[in-house]
Design an enzyme around this catalytic site. Structure first.
Site, mmCIF file in Angstrom:
data_model
loop_
_atom_site.group_PDB
_atom_site.id
_atom_site.type_symbol
_atom_site.label_atom_id
_atom_site.label_comp_id
_atom_site.label_asym_id
_atom_site.label_seq_id
_atom_site.Cartn_x
_atom_site.Cartn_y
_atom_site.Cartn_z
ATOM 1 N N HIS A 211 0.813 -1.221 0.000
ATOM 2 C CA HIS A 211 0.000 0.000 0.000
ATOM 3 C C HIS A 211 0.847 1.271 0.000
ATOM 4 C CE1 HIS A 211 0.386 -0.344 4.523
ATOM 5 N NE2 HIS A 211 0.462 0.980 4.403
ATOM 6 N N ASP A 242 0.175 -7.659 1.152
ATOM 7 C CA ASP A 242 0.640 -6.289 1.426
ATOM 8 C C ASP A 242 2.169 -6.212 1.456
ATOM 9 O OD1 ASP A 242 0.284 -3.604 1.744
ATOM 10 O OD2 ASP A 242 -0.050 -3.685 3.914
ATOM 11 N N SER A 321 4.667 2.475 7.835
ATOM 12 C CA SER A 321 4.316 1.321 7.018
ATOM 13 C C SER A 321 5.495 0.861 6.176
ATOM 14 C CB SER A 321 3.144 1.666 6.098
ATOM 15 O OG SER A 321 1.987 1.934 6.855
#
Length: 467
Positions: A211, A242, A321
């Protein structure tokens, strides 16, 4: 001569006369008779006492006028011998009667021996001067350094063990891992998205979240720990796990050390490293709060992502992230991916101590697939659950079992209730999908299920789906 004074016995001075030049060198003296004065027509000089004044020579009988006579030489009075041809006289000094010696007089200018007072004054004065000079220098240095008169802080104490930054300390771990962590930037039509990543191979492969790079134009860059940047290209990505892999070209890269996420225990210390809110090289600490925390995430209209995640209370925010979660030995055990928040959907979320990371064993497998083939395999069990049973004991009822699939091959049937997989209880449909994808294709898991009223166990060999 034995304590006597020797003199020539003559006084060459005459009243009113001026000294005459000395006899020229080589001039001879007469063989007999008293000496004569040059230029005085060789008239003899009278001996002392024969003149008009006792003790003072006067002109001899028949001597020329005194104005025409002169001494032999100009410094006759300073010469100790006067005329070498004159007869000598011995003068014996008189005896001084006892008690009549003159009182000795000391010379005030002569150096004397130092007294005790002087010896004591010297070190005292020296110490005063040294103290004054030292105080002046100390004040000058204090003023220059900006220090005031007050002394701040206590006496230095022994440095505690935690402040010595041993390699196994949190500070030592952070120092070792930080050079391998990067900030990932991806250009998109809406601007630039930013996340974190870490170097997985010495030739420049970087692991991050899907993402972070999803929806980009393909123009990526990374910022290294030292602030330098380099362009990056996307090698591959897997939306459902992911995980994405990008690559940079740069010599001297230091890859991270990988740990074993299956060996973690609740309570183990961990560090989350990355660039939260664009604050590069940020390190936060926490513990493992839970393991195999199954989650389902994704944006509306986007792919659904499943996690059997490592839960931690280390502070994680937007920008973390894709960054590494490392254990107490500095080994990467997870990829920070998502957080729980109390804000409404669509609003900016912040850390509340609930963060989740993809186990590194799963992330490594997906990364190797992407590097090797450009895409990742997805692990499946060949069955689908339609929700919790709602009965005592829980479990997930199977709504579909694929023919010749892994579940069918293990003897599972539609209507069976899956209670546990490898000892992990099943309560939500998400649990089955997330937990199965944690394992690699070909892994064998133990499934505890209930058929009717009987509990049974079977072993299922998981497989990769056909896509």
């Amino acid at each position: 001569m034995g304590g006597t004074d020797v003199t020539d016995g003559w006084d060459w001075r005459r009243g009113g006369e001026t000294p005459a030049p000395a006899r020229p060198p080589g001039a001879g003296a007469p063989s007999v008779g008293p000496p004569t004065m040059p230029g005085a027509d060789r008239a003899p000089l009278a001996p002392p006492g024969s003149g008009p004044t006792p003790g003072w020579p006067g002109p001899a009988v028949g001597a020329p006028n005194s104005a025409d006579a002169s001494a032999w030489w100009s410094d006759a009075l300073a010469d100790p011998w006067r005329d070498p041809a004159a007869p000598t006289a011995v003068v014996v000094p008189g005896v001084v009667a006892p008690g009549t010696e003159p009182e000795p007089v000391s010379d005030p200018d002569a150096p004397g021996r130092p007294t005790l007072r002087h010896l004591l004054l010297i070190p005292v004065i020296t110490a005063l001067l040294a103290g004054t000079l030292g105080g002046a220098l100390g004040y000058a240095f204090a003023v220059r350094g900006g220090a005031g008169a007050a002394v701040l802080g206590g006496a230095p104490a022994e440095v505690p063990a935690l402040a010595q930054r041993k390699p196994e300390s949190l500070a030592g771990v952070a120092e070792r891992v930080l050079p391998s962590v990067v900030t990932v930037r991806m250009s998109s039509l809406g601007g630039t998205s930013e996340g974190s990543g870490f170097i997985a191979t010495a030739d420049g492969h970087v692991i991050t979240n899907d993402h972070v790079v999803a929806g980009g134009t393909g123009k990526a860059s990374v910022v290294f720990n030292d602030g330098s940047t380099a362009p990056a290209t996307i090698v591959g990505q897997d939306a459902e796990s992911d995980i994405a892999v990008i690559k940079v070209s740069r010599p001297g890269l230091r890859p991270v050390e990988f740990g074993d996420s299956d060996a973690l225990a609740v309570g183990d210390p961990v560090l989350a490293i990355g660039s939260p809110l664009s604050l590069a090289n940020t390190v936060t600490a926490g513990i493992v709060s839970a393991l195999d925390r199954t989650m389902q995430a994704g944006e509306p209209g986007g792919p659904v992502r499943y996690y059997a995640a490592i839960q931690t209370d280390a502070a994680v925010n937007h920008g973390n992230s894709g960054g590494p979660l490392v254990d107490g030995a500095g080994r990467v055990v997870g990829v920070n991916s998502t957080i729980k928040s109390l804000v409404a959907e669509g609003h900016e979320a912040g850390n509340i101590g609930l963060a989740f990371a993809i186990p590194i064993n799963q992330a490594k497998r997906v990364t190797q697939d992407i590097i090797g083939t450009g895409k990742a395999r997805r692990t499946v069990i060949g069955a689908r659950a339609d929700g919790p049973t709602g009965v005592v004991g829980g479990g997930l009822r199977l709504a579909e079992v694929e023919p010749s699939g892994p579940a069918d091959g293990a003897g599972l049937k539609v209507g069976d209730v899956i209670l546990k997989i490898n000892g992990r209880p099943m309560t939500e449909p998400t649990d089955l999908t997330a937990l199965v994808r944690k394992y690699a294709p070909g892994s064998v898991v133990t499934v505890e299920y209930r058929r009717g009223s009987a509990r049974q166990n079977t072993s299922v060999t998981l497989a990769a789906d056909a896509k």
